[in-house]
Structures are given as structure tokens and as C-alpha cells.
Design an enzyme around this catalytic site. Structure first.
Site, PDB file in Angstrom:
ATOM      1  N   VAL A  18       0.942  -1.400   0.066  1.00  0.00           N
ATOM      2  CA  VAL A  18      -0.053   0.124   0.012  1.00  0.00           C
ATOM      3  C   VAL A  18       0.658   1.435   0.028  1.00  0.00           C
ATOM      4  O   VAL A  18       0.776   2.268  -0.668  1.00  0.00           O
ATOM      5  CB  VAL A  18      -0.881  -0.123   1.323  1.00  0.00           C
ATOM      6  CG1 VAL A  18      -1.730   1.353   1.467  1.00  0.00           C
ATOM      7  CG2 VAL A  18      -2.069  -1.082   0.843  1.00  0.00           C
ATOM      8  N   GLU A 177      -7.322   2.379   2.430  1.00  0.00           N
ATOM      9  CA  GLU A 177      -7.218   2.433   1.077  1.00  0.00           C
ATOM     10  C   GLU A 177      -7.932   1.160   0.433  1.00  0.00           C
ATOM     11  O   GLU A 177      -8.106   0.333   0.986  1.00  0.00           O
ATOM     12  CB  GLU A 177      -5.468   2.061   1.052  1.00  0.00           C
ATOM     13  CG  GLU A 177      -5.215   1.859  -0.338  1.00  0.00           C
ATOM     14  CD  GLU A 177      -5.526   3.056  -1.171  1.00  0.00           C
ATOM     15  OE1 GLU A 177      -5.336   4.289  -0.918  1.00  0.00           O
ATOM     16  OE2 GLU A 177      -6.291   2.890  -2.259  1.00  0.00           O
ATOM     17  N   LYS A 232     -14.133   0.540   5.668  1.00  0.00           N
ATOM     18  CA  LYS A 232     -13.155  -0.331   5.029  1.00  0.00           C
ATOM     19  C   LYS A 232     -13.326  -1.849   5.505  1.00  0.00           C
ATOM     20  O   LYS A 232     -13.327  -2.614   4.665  1.00  0.00           O
ATOM     21  CB  LYS A 232     -11.597   0.130   5.794  1.00  0.00           C
ATOM     22  CG  LYS A 232     -10.702  -0.859   5.150  1.00  0.00           C
ATOM     23  CD  LYS A 232     -10.394  -0.599   3.773  1.00  0.00           C
ATOM     24  CE  LYS A 232      -9.587  -1.915   3.259  1.00  0.00           C
ATOM     25  NZ  LYS A 232      -9.461  -1.864   1.984  1.00  0.00           N
ATOM     26  N   CYS A 288      -5.758  -9.492   3.098  1.00  0.00           N
ATOM     27  CA  CYS A 288      -6.764  -8.811   3.707  1.00  0.00           C
ATOM     28  C   CYS A 288      -8.148  -9.300   3.973  1.00  0.00           C
ATOM     29  O   CYS A 288      -8.698  -9.067   4.985  1.00  0.00           O
ATOM     30  CB  CYS A 288      -6.909  -7.426   3.051  1.00  0.00           C
ATOM     31  SG  CYS A 288      -5.352  -6.404   3.080  1.00  0.00           S
ATOM     32  N   ARG A 460      -9.961 -21.785 -12.037  1.00  0.00           N
ATOM     33  CA  ARG A 460     -10.230 -20.336 -12.228  1.00  0.00           C
ATOM     34  C   ARG A 460     -10.978 -20.364 -13.579  1.00  0.00           C
ATOM     35  O   ARG A 460     -11.602 -19.066 -13.897  1.00  0.00           O
ATOM     36  CB  ARG A 460      -9.149 -19.650 -12.598  1.00  0.00           C
ATOM     37  CG  ARG A 460      -7.827 -19.382 -11.344  1.00  0.00           C
ATOM     38  CD  ARG A 460      -8.659 -18.401 -10.499  1.00  0.00           C
ATOM     39  NE  ARG A 460      -7.693 -18.112  -9.526  1.00  0.00           N
ATOM     40  CZ  ARG A 460      -7.808 -17.004  -8.480  1.00  0.00           C
ATOM     41  NH1 ARG A 460      -8.776 -16.299  -8.513  1.00  0.00           N
ATOM     42  NH2 ARG A 460      -6.925 -16.836  -7.409  1.00  0.00           N
TER      43      ARG A 460
END
Ligand code: NAD
Ligand code: UGA
Length: 482
Positions: A18, A177, A232, A288, A460
Site C-alpha cells: 500500500v 485504502e 473499510k 486482507c 479459475r
């Protein structure tokens, strides 16, 4: 009336995924502001300062060009943390906030030791008035802690006979962010929104002015501190929830003959649902989503909201299940055993266009296959062999061809420089990251190198399954029923 503040010098503590890209974009868009990114990790700073911008610590499309343009002009990378804080009008805290691994809240709460350490350092070293910006993702009400630490150092000493007036004051803002890795530079240049939480107008407007150099005013949202911190966590929880939702439906598609991409298109055309974040896959990874949801779960429990906590926890549990499901399914289709078999794993990063492997689904899936005794030949265009070794917790063991490693039941892995090197002698190819190059593979050439019967497991759904089938491979694609 509040006095307007103008920011001329910025210090960012934390030169990671970040801090690096965000400050590069600020420096590029605000040539009048001197930006210094600092970190305790000297090797990381050396890499940011390295002559070879292809070897920056973070790989992001467009980042190297920005760094080349701004570095040494108004973008600096340094280990002189104290000096950079003292010179700054505004300090961004962009340090890591991983899940705690021990003590109270272990496994759920965020570990705030780096935030606290950097806040203390700012408190001690700052001079004059300093705007402190929480850029890291933090539990709601962390700003209270940051304010308490900074408050303990505030000084308002008037001039005395022995010296001039000395003041040291702080304002605290939350400015989370929202960039996603792989598209960080694009996300930073054209953000859907910039969120500024705070209760001091002059500080809020000073930060809004920085972003105002390139972000339209209507995209700069102002809220109170707690809404900003919580937004966030909530944004990440909602995004991750969509992925767990579509992955749950993918399993149902496989069982019923439906196709999750058709279902995704059908539901995504409803403007209330929207098209994005409906790609089924091997489960979400990255540093995250899981961390932030677990943090949300912890907060809910703290506020005695057990039902809410359980609701969000299920998003993570479904994600774990999806990863285990894929490893099990590979074993089942390879006649119930992968012991001694060579399996080519294509993609190790948690998503395409990044070298980041934090919480990558590949880690758990590879672990499970190693447990079953497989020999994995892993190829990723951007992830180093050392990184894979660190993530799997075992050194590589090259040369496995399904025979050389025998049937002793011990799993092993090697890093392959190319797809063709990985698939040579393999019984199966497992695609775990959606790198663009994997959509263009030559399945005739690949099939010719594999041991028969050969399988393609595409977690995927990005490869040309029809081409793989015509080359003689058996194919499993996530979310596609037989
Ligand atoms: P990172 O681990 O890549 O970088 C953090 C850096 O901070 C490290 O290099 C570390 O050495 C440094 N650091 C820690 N304590 C320090 C101190 N006291 N002084 C100087 N340097 C110190 O982490 P990241 O991925 O950049 O994430 C940072 C924060 O941003 C986290 O809270 C994360 O949740 C959040 N976030 C990350 C992303 C992402 O895509 N990675 C996106 C949005 C938000
Ligand atoms: C995510 C958010 O998208 C960012 O807004 C946020 O700032 C960031 O987390 C953060 O706080 O760190 P990131 O993790 O970098 O960004 O990347 P995503 O594109 O969100 O992908 C996360 C994971 O979900 C990847 O493993 C990806 O492959 C997976 N994913 C994503 C899917 O399986 N399906 C999808 O449709 C989208």
C-alpha cells in the site's frame, strides 16, 4: 473559522504493497509535495531505491514507470524514519496489521503492535502541527488509541525567557485504502471514492486538497472517524461475501449440471446485483479479506453481537471449505491417490498481476496435495522459488517425474521456469491463478508431454477447455456440471 492547512511534506511509514504504490501516485500527481516513504526493513528500502525498477519489492503494472519518473524528484525511500517524521506536515501510517497469532483475540483480532509503535514514533519525533493519517486497515475506534498516544506528547508551551514558543499538536484522520493488488495504480489514479474520516475540518480539507490534485470533488467522501474505519472492514466483508456466495453456487452447479458462469451472467445482469466479483475460483486469498472479516467477527463478539459475528464468520468458513474441496477433488479424480504423481500447478500468487502470495489459495491446496504424497511442479510468472519455499515451509526438491520420487508417500515440490517444464511427465495440470498467459496455452503441445490419462483441473475457468479436451485431456472446471 478554521485556518486552512497546506501540505508540503508527506512521510509514509510502511513501504509495502500500500505505502509504495500509494505514495508513488501521490508524488506523481502532486509535484509540489515532497513524499518520503520510510520502513524499518532496510532490504525493502534498498529494493525501492534499486537501479533495476523491474526488481521493486512490489510488482504492479505501471508502478515501475511511476517510480522512475518521480524517484529522487519528489519521491524518496529511506530508513531514516525519525528524520522523515520530523520534516513532515502529514504522516501516513501504512504499516501491516495482520491477524494476531497469540494472546487475547488470537486468530481473529488485528495485531496492532506496528500501528502503536509507529504512532509512538510519530508522537516522539513530530514537530509543529502534524496530521496523522491512518492508511492501514484498522478495527473501528483505533483512532482513539492513536489519539491517546499522540495526545500524551502534545505541547503548548508559550515563549519563555529562555526560548521561543514551542508547540507540538496533532490531528488524526482515517483514510482507508481500497486499491486491489494487480490494479493498484489504476485504482489509485481513478478511485471509485476516497474516504476521509475525521473531526477536524482543517485537517480533513488539507488531505482532501492532496487528493483534489487528481480526484473529482464528488468522489471525496467525508465521514466521522468511526464510519470511515468501519467502512473499510465492511467493504472487504461485502466483496469477500460475494466470492463465497458464488463459490457456494459453483459447488451446486457442479452437482446439478448448471454452469456457474451462466448463472453469474444471469444474476449479474440485474443492476441491483451487478457483474463484478462473481468469478468462482479456488477461494479468495490475499492479505486482507480473511484478516478483515475475522477482525469484524472479533469486533462483533466484543460488542456482544454473536449472530452478526457468526454470519460473517461463515464467509471465511465457506472459503476454507472451497480450498479443501478442490484439493480433495483432484485426489479423487486421480484414482484416489496422488502419491508419487507429478502434478503441474500453474499459478501460485493469490491473483493475477501480482507477486503477492499472502494467504494464496495455492498455499493450502498445495499443502493438501503434498500431504497426499504428490510431487508438485509449480510455475508462476512472478513468484520466486524462495517465496514458494517459505510459504510451503519446505525446500524444493527438483527432478520429480512421478517415478524419481517413488511411492514413499512423501510429498515434494519443485519450481518450474515454464509451463512446458512443469507439465512434462505430469498426470494433471491444476490452474490456481488466472494469469492471462494461461488462457493462451497450447494444449496439443502440453498434452503431448503429459502421462496418460491426463487431467486439467481449472480452478479459475480461464483455460480453453475445449482445446484441452480435443487434445485428449479430461477436464474439470470450477462451477461446471458434467
Ligand atoms: P506490508 O506488510 O506489505 O507493508 C507494511 C510495511 O510496514 C512493512 O514493510 C514493514 O516493515 C513496515 N513497518 C511496520 N512497522 C513499522 C514501523 N514501526 N516503522 C517503519 N516501518 C514499519 O503491508 P501492506 O499490504 O502494504 O498493508 C498495509 C496496510 O494496508 C494493512 O493494514 C492492510 O490491511 C492495508 N491494506 C492493504 C491492501 C493490499 O492490497 N495489500 C489494500 C488496502 C489496505
Ligand atoms: C481486496 C479489495 O478488492 C480491495 O478493495 C481492498 O483494498 C484490498 O482487498 C485490501 O484491503 O487489501 P485484493 O485482495 O488485492 O483487494 O484483490 P481482489 O481483486 O479483491 O481479490 C481478492 C481475492 O479474491 C483473490 O484471491 C481473487 O482471485 C479472489 N476473487 C476476486 C475471486 O475469487 N473472484 C472474484 O470475482 C474476485
Amino acid at each position: 473559522m478554521t485556518t486552512p492547512l497546506t501540505v508540503r511534506t508527506i512521510c509514509c511509514i510502511g513501504a509495502g504493497y500500500v505505502g509504495g504504490p500509494t505514495m508513488a501516485v501521490i508524488a506523481d500527481r502532486c509535484p509540489g509535495i515532497q513524499v518520503t516513504v520510510v520502513d524499518l526493513n532496510a532490504a525493502r528500502i534498498a529494493a525501492w531505491n534499486g537501479a533495476d525498477t523491474a526488481a521493486l519489492p512490489v510488482y504492479e503494472p505501471g508502478l515501475a514507470e511511476l517510480v522512475e519518473r518521480c524517484r529522487g524528484r519528489n519521491l524518496h525511500f529511506s530508513t531514516e524514519v525519525d528524520q522523515a517524521i520530523a520534516a513532515a506536515d502529514m504522516v501516513f501510517l501504512s504499516v501491516n496489521t495482520p491477524t494476531k497469532t497469540r494472546g487475547i483475540g488470537a486468530g481473529e483480532a488485528s495485531d496492532l503492535r506496528w500501528i502503536e509503535a509507529s504512532a509512538r514514533q510519530v508522537a516522539a519525533q513530530a514537530q509543529g502541527h502534524t496530521i496523522v493519517v491512518e492508511k492501514s486497515t484498522l478495527p473501528v475506534r483505533t483512532a482513539e488509541t492513536v489519539k491517546a498516544i499522540l495526545g500524551a506528547y502534545q505541547e503548548h508551551n508559550g515563549a519563555t525567557a529562555t526560548g521561543p514558543a514551542k508547540t507540538k499538536t496533532f490531528a488524526v484522520l482515517s483514510n482507508p485504502e481500497f486499491l486491489a493488488e494487480g490494479t493498484a495504480i489504476e485504482d489509485l489514479k481513478n478511485p471509485d471514492r476516497v474516504l476521509i474520516g475525521g473531526d477536524e475540518t482543517a485537517a480533513i480539507e488539507a488531505l482532501a486538497e492532496v487528493y483534489g490534485h487528481w480526484v473529482a470533488p464528488e468522489r471525496i467522501l467525508r465521514t466521522n472517524l468511526w464510519s470511515s474505519e468501519l467502512s473499510k472492514l465492511t467493504a472487504n466483508a461485502f466483496l469477500a461475501q460475494r466470492i463465497s456466495s458464488i463459490n457456494s453456487i459453483a459447488a451446486l452447479c457442479e452437482a446439478t449440471g448448471a454452469d456457474v458462469r451462466e448463472v453469474g451472467r444471469a444474476i449479474g445482469s440485474d443492476s441491483r446485483i451487478g457483474k463484478r466479483f462473481l468469478a468462482a475460483g479456488p477461494g479468495f486469498g490475499g492479505s486482507c479479506f480473511q484478516k478483515d472479516i475475522l477482525n469484524l467477527v472479533y469486533l462483533c463478539r466484543h460488542y456482544r453481537l454473536e449472530e452478526v459475528a457468526r454470519y460473517w464468520q461463515q464467509v471465511v468458513e465457506l472459503n476454507n471449505w472451497q480450498q479443501q474441496r478442490i484439493a480433495r477433488l483432484v485426489v479423487r479424480r486421480l484414482f484416489g491417490t496422488v502419491s508419487g504423481k507429478r502434478i503441474a500447478v500453474l499459478g501460485f500468487a493469490f491473483k493475477a498481476d501480482t507477486n503477492d502470495t499472502r494467504a494464496a489459495p495455492a498455499i493450502r491446496i498445495c499443502h493438501d496435495l503434498l500431504e497426499e504424497g504428490a510431487h508438485l511442479a509449480i510455475h508462476d510468472p512472478k513468484v520466486s522459488s524462495d517465496q514458494i519455499s517459505a510459504d510451503l515451509g519446505t525446500p524444493d526438491s527438483p527432478g520429480g517425474d512421478g517415478l524419481g520420487h517413488g511411492l514413499n508417500g512423501e510429498g515434494s515440490w519443485e519450481s518450474s521456469a515454464s509451463v512446458l517444464a512443469a507439465v512434462r511427465g505430469a498426470d494433471a495440470v491444476v490452474v490456481l491463478t488466472e494469469w492471462g498467459a494461461f488462457a493462451q496455452l497450447d494444449w496439443t503441445a502440453i498434452a503431448a508431454l503429459m502421462r496418460r490419462p491426463a487431467w486439467l483441473f481449472d480452478a479459475r475457468a480461464i483455460t480453453d477447455a475445449a482445446a484441452a479436451r480435443s487434445a485428449g485431456l479430461q477436464v474439470w472446471r470450477v462451477g461446471e456440471g458434467d
